[in-house]
Design a protein around this motif. Structure first.
Motif, PDB file in Angstrom:
ATOM      1  N   VAL A  89       0.735  -1.076  -0.195  1.00 10.97           N
ATOM      2  CA  VAL A  89      -0.010   0.061   0.070  1.00 10.97           C
ATOM      3  C   VAL A  89       0.771   1.199   0.015  1.00 10.97           C
ATOM      4  O   VAL A  89       1.875   1.353   0.695  1.00 10.97           O
ATOM      5  CB  VAL A  89      -0.827  -0.024   1.178  1.00 10.97           C
ATOM      6  CG1 VAL A  89      -1.767   1.168   1.120  1.00 10.97           C
ATOM      7  CG2 VAL A  89      -1.781  -1.247   1.172  1.00 10.97           C
ATOM      8  N   ILE A  90       0.349   2.390  -0.801  1.00  8.59           N
ATOM      9  CA  ILE A  90       1.031   3.581  -0.840  1.00  8.59           C
ATOM     10  C   ILE A  90      -0.091   4.446  -0.729  1.00  8.59           C
ATOM     11  O   ILE A  90      -0.954   4.619  -1.541  1.00  8.59           O
ATOM     12  CB  ILE A  90       1.754   3.611  -2.231  1.00  8.59           C
ATOM     13  CG1 ILE A  90       2.696   2.639  -2.553  1.00  8.59           C
ATOM     14  CG2 ILE A  90       2.113   5.487  -2.365  1.00  8.59           C
ATOM     15  CD1 ILE A  90       3.321   2.906  -3.905  1.00  8.59           C
ATOM     16  N   PHE A  91       0.293   5.510   0.343  1.00  4.99           N
ATOM     17  CA  PHE A  91      -0.779   6.439   0.545  1.00  4.99           C
ATOM     18  C   PHE A  91       0.102   7.860   0.151  1.00  4.99           C
ATOM     19  O   PHE A  91       1.130   8.012   0.293  1.00  4.99           O
ATOM     20  CB  PHE A  91      -1.090   6.715   1.986  1.00  4.99           C
ATOM     21  CG  PHE A  91      -1.773   5.359   2.553  1.00  4.99           C
ATOM     22  CD1 PHE A  91      -3.059   5.077   2.406  1.00  4.99           C
ATOM     23  CD2 PHE A  91      -1.071   4.505   3.365  1.00  4.99           C
ATOM     24  CE1 PHE A  91      -3.575   4.211   2.902  1.00  4.99           C
ATOM     25  CE2 PHE A  91      -1.714   3.541   3.856  1.00  4.99           C
ATOM     26  CZ  PHE A  91      -2.953   3.299   3.741  1.00  4.99           C
ATOM     27  N   VAL A  92      -0.771   8.648  -0.679  1.00  3.70           N
ATOM     28  CA  VAL A  92       0.007   9.702  -1.107  1.00  3.70           C
ATOM     29  C   VAL A  92      -0.880  11.143  -0.462  1.00  3.70           C
ATOM     30  O   VAL A  92      -2.288  11.084  -0.209  1.00  3.70           O
ATOM     31  CB  VAL A  92      -0.509  10.299  -2.722  1.00  3.70           C
ATOM     32  CG1 VAL A  92       0.148  11.533  -3.131  1.00  3.70           C
ATOM     33  CG2 VAL A  92       0.372   8.831  -3.403  1.00  3.70           C
ATOM     34  N   LEU A  93      -0.034  11.785   0.366  1.00  3.89           N
ATOM     35  CA  LEU A  93      -0.558  12.806   1.200  1.00  3.89           C
ATOM     36  C   LEU A  93       0.179  14.021   1.360  1.00  3.89           C
ATOM     37  O   LEU A  93       1.423  14.084   1.063  1.00  3.89           O
ATOM     38  CB  LEU A  93      -0.594  12.256   2.851  1.00  3.89           C
ATOM     39  CG  LEU A  93      -1.288  11.111   2.944  1.00  3.89           C
ATOM     40  CD1 LEU A  93      -0.455  10.605   4.380  1.00  3.89           C
ATOM     41  CD2 LEU A  93      -2.853  11.655   3.191  1.00  3.89           C
ATOM     42  N   THR A  94      -0.390  15.310   1.344  1.00  7.05           N
ATOM     43  CA  THR A  94       0.393  16.349   1.604  1.00  7.05           C
ATOM     44  C   THR A  94       0.855  16.337   3.204  1.00  7.05           C
ATOM     45  O   THR A  94       0.292  15.651   3.876  1.00  7.05           O
ATOM     46  CB  THR A  94      -0.345  17.720   1.377  1.00  7.05           C
ATOM     47  OG1 THR A  94      -1.526  17.544   2.420  1.00  7.05           O
ATOM     48  CG2 THR A  94      -1.062  17.586   0.100  1.00  7.05           C
ATOM     49  N   HIS A  95       1.872  17.228   3.500  1.00  5.60           N
ATOM     50  CA  HIS A  95       2.290  17.493   4.953  1.00  5.60           C
ATOM     51  C   HIS A  95       0.983  17.756   5.740  1.00  5.60           C
ATOM     52  O   HIS A  95       0.757  17.013   6.893  1.00  5.60           O
ATOM     53  CB  HIS A  95       3.332  18.268   5.066  1.00  5.60           C
ATOM     54  CG  HIS A  95       4.575  18.012   4.335  1.00  5.60           C
ATOM     55  ND1 HIS A  95       4.998  18.591   2.964  1.00  5.60           N
ATOM     56  CD2 HIS A  95       5.426  17.021   4.822  1.00  5.60           C
ATOM     57  CE1 HIS A  95       6.162  18.069   2.889  1.00  5.60           C
ATOM     58  NE2 HIS A  95       6.461  17.143   4.012  1.00  5.60           N
ATOM     59  N   ASP A  96       0.175  18.422   5.419  1.00  4.85           N
ATOM     60  CA  ASP A  96      -1.017  18.819   6.252  1.00  4.85           C
ATOM     61  C   ASP A  96      -1.972  17.640   6.643  1.00  4.85           C
ATOM     62  O   ASP A  96      -2.212  17.494   7.583  1.00  4.85           O
ATOM     63  CB  ASP A  96      -1.736  20.091   5.643  1.00  4.85           C
ATOM     64  CG  ASP A  96      -0.965  21.499   5.603  1.00  4.85           C
ATOM     65  OD1 ASP A  96      -0.034  21.588   6.616  1.00  4.85           O
ATOM     66  OD2 ASP A  96      -1.276  22.414   4.969  1.00  4.85           O
ATOM     67  N   GLU A  97      -2.328  17.019   5.163  1.00 10.02           N
ATOM     68  CA  GLU A  97      -3.026  15.837   5.634  1.00 10.02           C
ATOM     69  C   GLU A  97      -2.234  14.694   6.551  1.00 10.02           C
ATOM     70  O   GLU A  97      -3.120  14.255   7.212  1.00 10.02           O
ATOM     71  CB  GLU A  97      -3.336  15.201   4.156  1.00 10.02           C
ATOM     72  CG  GLU A  97      -4.212  16.145   3.235  1.00 10.02           C
ATOM     73  CD  GLU A  97      -3.979  15.850   1.808  1.00 10.02           C
ATOM     74  OE1 GLU A  97      -4.952  16.053   0.910  1.00 10.02           O
ATOM     75  OE2 GLU A  97      -3.200  15.060   1.328  1.00 10.02           O
ATOM     76  N   LEU A  98      -1.055  14.518   6.390  1.00  8.58           N
ATOM     77  CA  LEU A  98      -0.359  13.763   7.145  1.00  8.58           C
ATOM     78  C   LEU A  98      -0.437  13.947   8.631  1.00  8.58           C
ATOM     79  O   LEU A  98      -0.558  13.005   9.475  1.00  8.58           O
ATOM     80  CB  LEU A  98       1.204  13.506   6.726  1.00  8.58           C
ATOM     81  CG  LEU A  98       2.038  12.622   7.381  1.00  8.58           C
ATOM     82  CD1 LEU A  98       1.634  11.260   7.620  1.00  8.58           C
ATOM     83  CD2 LEU A  98       3.404  12.878   7.082  1.00  8.58           C
ATOM     84  N   TYR A  99      -0.460  15.483   8.881  1.00  5.47           N
ATOM     85  CA  TYR A  99      -0.802  15.688  10.345  1.00  5.47           C
ATOM     86  C   TYR A  99      -2.047  15.649  10.657  1.00  5.47           C
ATOM     87  O   TYR A  99      -2.060  14.725  11.881  1.00  5.47           O
ATOM     88  CB  TYR A  99      -0.329  17.446  10.366  1.00  5.47           C
ATOM     89  CG  TYR A  99      -0.559  18.094  11.750  1.00  5.47           C
ATOM     90  CD1 TYR A  99       0.423  17.858  12.593  1.00  5.47           C
ATOM     91  CD2 TYR A  99      -1.624  18.796  11.888  1.00  5.47           C
ATOM     92  CE1 TYR A  99       0.224  18.278  14.039  1.00  5.47           C
ATOM     93  CE2 TYR A  99      -1.821  19.119  13.238  1.00  5.47           C
ATOM     94  CZ  TYR A  99      -1.066  18.882  14.174  1.00  5.47           C
ATOM     95  OH  TYR A  99      -1.186  19.408  15.430  1.00  5.47           O
ATOM     96  N   VAL A 100      -2.928  15.611   9.926  1.00  7.18           N
ATOM     97  CA  VAL A 100      -4.471  15.286  10.199  1.00  7.18           C
ATOM     98  C   VAL A 100      -4.519  13.907  10.412  1.00  7.18           C
ATOM     99  O   VAL A 100      -5.135  13.372  11.454  1.00  7.18           O
ATOM    100  CB  VAL A 100      -5.226  15.802   9.469  1.00  7.18           C
ATOM    101  CG1 VAL A 100      -6.663  15.666   9.532  1.00  7.18           C
ATOM    102  CG2 VAL A 100      -5.245  17.516   9.414  1.00  7.18           C
ATOM    103  N   LYS A 101      -3.922  13.204   9.580  1.00  6.96           N
ATOM    104  CA  LYS A 101      -4.329  11.613   9.654  1.00  6.96           C
ATOM    105  C   LYS A 101      -3.566  11.066  10.888  1.00  6.96           C
ATOM    106  O   LYS A 101      -3.937   9.951  11.233  1.00  6.96           O
ATOM    107  CB  LYS A 101      -3.650  10.962   8.372  1.00  6.96           C
ATOM    108  CG  LYS A 101      -4.670  11.351   7.174  1.00  6.96           C
ATOM    109  CD  LYS A 101      -6.051  10.620   7.687  1.00  6.96           C
ATOM    110  CE  LYS A 101      -7.088  11.080   6.485  1.00  6.96           C
ATOM    111  NZ  LYS A 101      -8.427  10.644   6.683  1.00  6.96           N
ATOM    112  N   ASN A 102      -2.297  11.602  11.458  1.00  8.77           N
ATOM    113  CA  ASN A 102      -1.741  11.207  12.633  1.00  8.77           C
ATOM    114  C   ASN A 102      -2.670  11.039  13.682  1.00  8.77           C
ATOM    115  O   ASN A 102      -2.320  10.331  14.489  1.00  8.77           O
ATOM    116  CB  ASN A 102      -0.469  12.069  12.873  1.00  8.77           C
ATOM    117  CG  ASN A 102       0.517  11.696  12.026  1.00  8.77           C
ATOM    118  OD1 ASN A 102       0.990  10.226  11.759  1.00  8.77           O
ATOM    119  ND2 ASN A 102       1.321  12.432  11.792  1.00  8.77           N
ATOM    120  N   ARG A 103      -3.640  11.906  13.591  1.00 11.79           N
ATOM    121  CA  ARG A 103      -4.545  12.180  14.934  1.00 11.79           C
ATOM    122  C   ARG A 103      -5.681  11.114  14.648  1.00 11.79           C
ATOM    123  O   ARG A 103      -6.064  10.385  15.890  1.00 11.79           O
ATOM    124  CB  ARG A 103      -5.081  13.604  14.901  1.00 11.79           C
ATOM    125  CG  ARG A 103      -4.141  14.666  15.336  1.00 11.79           C
ATOM    126  CD  ARG A 103      -4.877  16.077  15.226  1.00 11.79           C
ATOM    127  NE  ARG A 103      -3.681  16.960  15.642  1.00 11.79           N
ATOM    128  CZ  ARG A 103      -3.672  17.670  16.598  1.00 11.79           C
ATOM    129  NH1 ARG A 103      -4.916  17.517  17.523  1.00 11.79           N
ATOM    130  NH2 ARG A 103      -2.927  18.490  16.748  1.00 11.79           N
TER     131      ARG A 103
END
Length: 169
Positions: free
Chosen positions: A143-157
């Motif tokens: 699996v590869i997820f493509v995210l912006t830095h902001d999206e990664l920050y939100v998804k970490n939560r």
């Protein structure tokens, strides 16, 4: 037709710098040698999706690519249905059966499914965790997820499992 395809390849490769070529090589290496989910991360418009298109052009024979633009309405079941549809289109020699059975057949044939979820920030909270757990249960699935830095920050939560993904910036 061949000239058009060759031109298309040159265009994609022209968009990839030497640094991005190294990122592509790292991505290929990790897909081949690790079961850990991957996150391709960078600012919007930097070329994350282009990198995945070039990955698909690389055409590793034992890989079946399954690109998927994310949608907030997706569930694990809809993603599984999409994977099954791609397998049916690209690997017609696989017998129609339950997806887990097809995965076992592909594993016995030393093939992998590469699920590439573009714009993964659009996925519902918690779905990334489910996808990572599902991939852990099916070794044939990468699996590869493509995210912006902001999206990664939100998804970490909302999706703690994303912390265990290998990050390629």
């Amino acid at each position: 037709k061949k000239r058009f395809i060759e031109h298309k390849r040159r265009v994609f490769h022209a968009l990839i710098t030497q640094e991005r070529t190294k990122k592509l090589e790292l991505l290929i290496h990790l897909l081949a040698n690790s079961r850990q989910a991957l996150v391709v991360c960078g600012p919007q418009g930097i070329g994350k999706s282009t990198l995945l298109k070039v990955l698909q052009e690389n055409q590793v024979e034992s890989w079946c690519y399954c690109p998927l633009p994310a949608n907030a309405a997706f569930s694990l079941e809809k993603i599984q249905a999409h994977i099954a549809q791609v397998i049916k289109q690209n690997l017609p020699d696989q017998h129609l059966q339950e997806l887990s059975g097809v995965f076992r057949q592909l594993e016995n044939q030393h093939k992998n499914i590469v699920l590439m979820i573009d714009d993964a920030g659009r996925l519902a909270p918690g779905l990334i965790n489910k996808i990572i757990d599902y991939a852990a249960d099916h070794p044939v699935l990468r699996v590869i997820f493509v995210l912006t830095h902001d999206e990664l920050y939100v998804k970490n939560r909302s999706d703690a499992a994303i912390d265990d993904c290998h990050l390629i910036e």
